[in-house]
Design a protein around this motif. Structure first.
Motif, PDB file in Angstrom:
ATOM      1  N   VAL A 168       0.833  -1.207   0.000  1.00  0.00           N
ATOM      2  CA  VAL A 168       0.000   0.000   0.000  1.00  0.00           C
ATOM      3  C   VAL A 168       0.865   1.253   0.000  1.00  0.00           C
ATOM      4  O   VAL A 168       0.599   2.225  -0.713  1.00  0.00           O
ATOM      5  CB  VAL A 168      -0.946  -0.004   1.224  1.00  0.00           C
ATOM      6  CG1 VAL A 168      -1.519   1.386   1.474  1.00  0.00           C
ATOM      7  CG2 VAL A 168      -2.069  -1.014   1.031  1.00  0.00           C
ATOM      8  N   ARG A 169       1.935   1.218   0.783  1.00  0.00           N
ATOM      9  CA  ARG A 169       2.785   2.404   0.957  1.00  0.00           C
ATOM     10  C   ARG A 169       3.792   2.566  -0.171  1.00  0.00           C
ATOM     11  O   ARG A 169       4.135   3.696  -0.551  1.00  0.00           O
ATOM     12  CB  ARG A 169       3.516   2.313   2.302  1.00  0.00           C
ATOM     13  CG  ARG A 169       4.194   3.600   2.728  1.00  0.00           C
ATOM     14  CD  ARG A 169       4.770   3.491   4.121  1.00  0.00           C
ATOM     15  NE  ARG A 169       3.743   3.196   5.124  1.00  0.00           N
ATOM     16  CZ  ARG A 169       3.971   3.055   6.424  1.00  0.00           C
ATOM     17  NH1 ARG A 169       5.206   3.190   6.884  1.00  0.00           N
ATOM     18  NH2 ARG A 169       2.990   2.777   7.250  1.00  0.00           N
ATOM     19  N   TYR A 170       4.292   1.452  -0.697  1.00  0.00           N
ATOM     20  CA  TYR A 170       5.336   1.510  -1.730  1.00  0.00           C
ATOM     21  C   TYR A 170       4.952   0.668  -2.948  1.00  0.00           C
ATOM     22  O   TYR A 170       5.692  -0.236  -3.362  1.00  0.00           O
ATOM     23  CB  TYR A 170       6.670   1.014  -1.160  1.00  0.00           C
ATOM     24  CG  TYR A 170       7.200   1.868  -0.037  1.00  0.00           C
ATOM     25  CD1 TYR A 170       7.759   3.115  -0.284  1.00  0.00           C
ATOM     26  CD2 TYR A 170       7.137   1.422   1.292  1.00  0.00           C
ATOM     27  CE1 TYR A 170       8.249   3.909   0.753  1.00  0.00           C
ATOM     28  CE2 TYR A 170       7.618   2.206   2.333  1.00  0.00           C
ATOM     29  CZ  TYR A 170       8.169   3.448   2.055  1.00  0.00           C
ATOM     30  OH  TYR A 170       8.655   4.224   3.083  1.00  0.00           O
ATOM     31  N   PRO A 171       3.814   0.938  -3.555  1.00  0.00           N
ATOM     32  CA  PRO A 171       3.372   0.112  -4.688  1.00  0.00           C
ATOM     33  C   PRO A 171       4.343   0.124  -5.857  1.00  0.00           C
ATOM     34  O   PRO A 171       4.424  -0.850  -6.617  1.00  0.00           O
ATOM     35  CB  PRO A 171       2.025   0.729  -5.075  1.00  0.00           C
ATOM     36  CG  PRO A 171       2.071   2.138  -4.553  1.00  0.00           C
ATOM     37  CD  PRO A 171       2.871   2.054  -3.285  1.00  0.00           C
ATOM     38  N   GLN A 172       5.102   1.206  -5.999  1.00  0.00           N
ATOM     39  CA  GLN A 172       6.027   1.327  -7.136  1.00  0.00           C
ATOM     40  C   GLN A 172       7.212   0.379  -7.031  1.00  0.00           C
ATOM     41  O   GLN A 172       7.927   0.165  -8.009  1.00  0.00           O
ATOM     42  CB  GLN A 172       6.527   2.782  -7.253  1.00  0.00           C
ATOM     43  CG  GLN A 172       7.499   3.233  -6.173  1.00  0.00           C
ATOM     44  CD  GLN A 172       6.819   3.736  -4.904  1.00  0.00           C
ATOM     45  OE1 GLN A 172       5.677   3.409  -4.617  1.00  0.00           O
ATOM     46  NE2 GLN A 172       7.529   4.561  -4.149  1.00  0.00           N
ATOM     47  N   HIS A 173       7.427  -0.206  -5.856  1.00  0.00           N
ATOM     48  CA  HIS A 173       8.564  -1.103  -5.670  1.00  0.00           C
ATOM     49  C   HIS A 173       8.148  -2.570  -5.558  1.00  0.00           C
ATOM     50  O   HIS A 173       8.992  -3.417  -5.223  1.00  0.00           O
ATOM     51  CB  HIS A 173       9.362  -0.695  -4.434  1.00  0.00           C
ATOM     52  CG  HIS A 173      10.047   0.627  -4.572  1.00  0.00           C
ATOM     53  ND1 HIS A 173      10.925   0.897  -5.595  1.00  0.00           N
ATOM     54  CD2 HIS A 173       9.968   1.768  -3.832  1.00  0.00           C
ATOM     55  CE1 HIS A 173      11.364   2.138  -5.481  1.00  0.00           C
ATOM     56  NE2 HIS A 173      10.798   2.695  -4.426  1.00  0.00           N
ATOM     57  N   VAL A 174       6.894  -2.874  -5.812  1.00  0.00           N
ATOM     58  CA  VAL A 174       6.396  -4.251  -5.713  1.00  0.00           C
ATOM     59  C   VAL A 174       6.035  -4.757  -7.112  1.00  0.00           C
ATOM     60  O   VAL A 174       5.145  -4.221  -7.762  1.00  0.00           O
ATOM     61  CB  VAL A 174       5.157  -4.338  -4.788  1.00  0.00           C
ATOM     62  CG1 VAL A 174       4.686  -5.781  -4.672  1.00  0.00           C
ATOM     63  CG2 VAL A 174       5.477  -3.766  -3.402  1.00  0.00           C
ATOM     64  N   SER A 175       6.727  -5.789  -7.561  1.00  0.00           N
ATOM     65  CA  SER A 175       6.412  -6.367  -8.875  1.00  0.00           C
ATOM     66  C   SER A 175       5.302  -7.400  -8.769  1.00  0.00           C
ATOM     67  O   SER A 175       4.447  -7.506  -9.649  1.00  0.00           O
ATOM     68  CB  SER A 175       7.657  -7.016  -9.496  1.00  0.00           C
ATOM     69  OG  SER A 175       8.048  -8.161  -8.763  1.00  0.00           O
ATOM     70  N   HIS A 176       5.310  -8.185  -7.690  1.00  0.00           N
ATOM     71  CA  HIS A 176       4.285  -9.188  -7.415  1.00  0.00           C
ATOM     72  C   HIS A 176       4.082  -9.238  -5.901  1.00  0.00           C
ATOM     73  O   HIS A 176       5.040  -9.076  -5.130  1.00  0.00           O
ATOM     74  CB  HIS A 176       4.705 -10.579  -7.896  1.00  0.00           C
ATOM     75  CG  HIS A 176       4.973 -10.672  -9.360  1.00  0.00           C
ATOM     76  ND1 HIS A 176       6.121 -10.155  -9.932  1.00  0.00           N
ATOM     77  CD2 HIS A 176       4.260 -11.229 -10.367  1.00  0.00           C
ATOM     78  CE1 HIS A 176       6.094 -10.397 -11.224  1.00  0.00           C
ATOM     79  NE2 HIS A 176       4.979 -11.043 -11.529  1.00  0.00           N
TER      80      HIS A 176
END
Length: 286
Positions: free
Chosen positions: A116-124
């Motif tokens: 939720v906080r860092y969606p840009q760093h989560v691929s899956h």
């Protein structure tokens, strides 16, 4: 290995190579952060089941602040927010961009909060046997009242109150409650996953006696942009499958899988099926 990040030291371990050379081609494997549950446990329960994922991924295991082999801290610093920020600091420390985030139980709560906080760093995102809100607590009490023995109900009160007095008492809790956590528990054959763990009573007491009673990310789950796999055990007593269903309904591009022959410890009850589902998800979403 210890990473000196923020105001603490976080123990982490890496399994599997990153750079692969095959014949005339070279490629880099994706990196997955594996987030352990508890709180108050360590990452070792993920080994060796999740080691099978190294065929496809490089795995980073780590212990939350104040737990396992990570540095101890003041009780007031044992928070979900710090667990999320420590994880982000570790990502930066390792020089990574996007990562696969996999969390089980409380680790799933950290995973959801991080995504939720860092969606840009989560691929899956892979969330196993977890919940998006504090409401799992009351439901767990109801299930224990229905299924549990008198001994289990009595020792679980220490969990609900956040009142474990020492590590031995916490270890006794997991031994008494083992048949509730694993649907296939057999005292003669089941792996005793809690025997060799490093336990932290402060971390679990602060969580169950404090912040887990108000934890709620449900209204923020729409912010998650990564393909998401949500997994539940049909017989899970502490994070009942309806909470996984709730998570999946609120996350765009999510896939829900319920393991019909598992309790909370899916990795112990149906390890091969679990690996097959995760690998299939990663292949399909690659």
């Amino acid at each position: 290995m210890l990473a000196k990040i923020r105001d603490t030291e976080i123990f982490f371990d890496v399994e599997g190579c990153s750079l692969v050379v095959e014949s005339h081609k070279t490629y880099t494997k994706p990196v997955a952060f594996l987030i352990h549950g508890g709180p108050g446990a360590d990452h070792t329960g993920y080994k060796p089941t999740f080691s099978a994922l190294t065929r496809r991924l490089q795995l980073v295991y780590f212990d939350h602040r104040g737990q396992g082999r990570s540095a101890r801290d003041r009780k007031e610093n044992y928070t979900l927010d710090n667990n999320v920020e420590d994880m982000e600091a570790l990502r930066q420390y390792l020089g990574l961009d996007k990562i696969i985030v996999l969390g089980t139980s409380y680790g799933g709560m950290v995973a959801l909060s991080y995504a939720v906080r860092y969606p840009q760093h989560v691929s899956h995102l892979i969330v196993i046997a977890s919940s998006g809100s504090y409401r799992f607590l009351e439901r767990a009490k109801q299930i224990l009242a229905e299924r549990g023995s008198e001994e289990q109900k009595q020792i679980a009160q220490l969990l609900w109150d956040g009142n474990f007095e020492n590590e031995e008492q916490l270890r006794d809790y997991f031994k008494v409650m083992a048949p509730m956590y694993s649907h296939k528990y057999n005292p003669n054959t089941s792996v005793k996953v809690w025997d060799n763990k490093i336990l932290s009573i402060d971390a679990i007491n602060v969580a169950f006696g404090g912040f887990l009673r108000t934890y709620d990310v449900l209204e923020e789950l729409h912010k998650i942009t990564a393909p998401t796999l949500v997994i539940a055990g049909r017989h899970d007593w502490i994070c009942a499958p309806e909470f996984s269903e709730e998570i999946a309904k609120r996350i765009p591009s999510s896939d829900l899988r319920i393991f019909e022959n598992s309790g909370h410890l899916i990795r112990a009850d149906e390890p091969q099926a679990l690996m097959d589902v995760i690998n299939g998800f990663l292949v399909y979403q690659s």
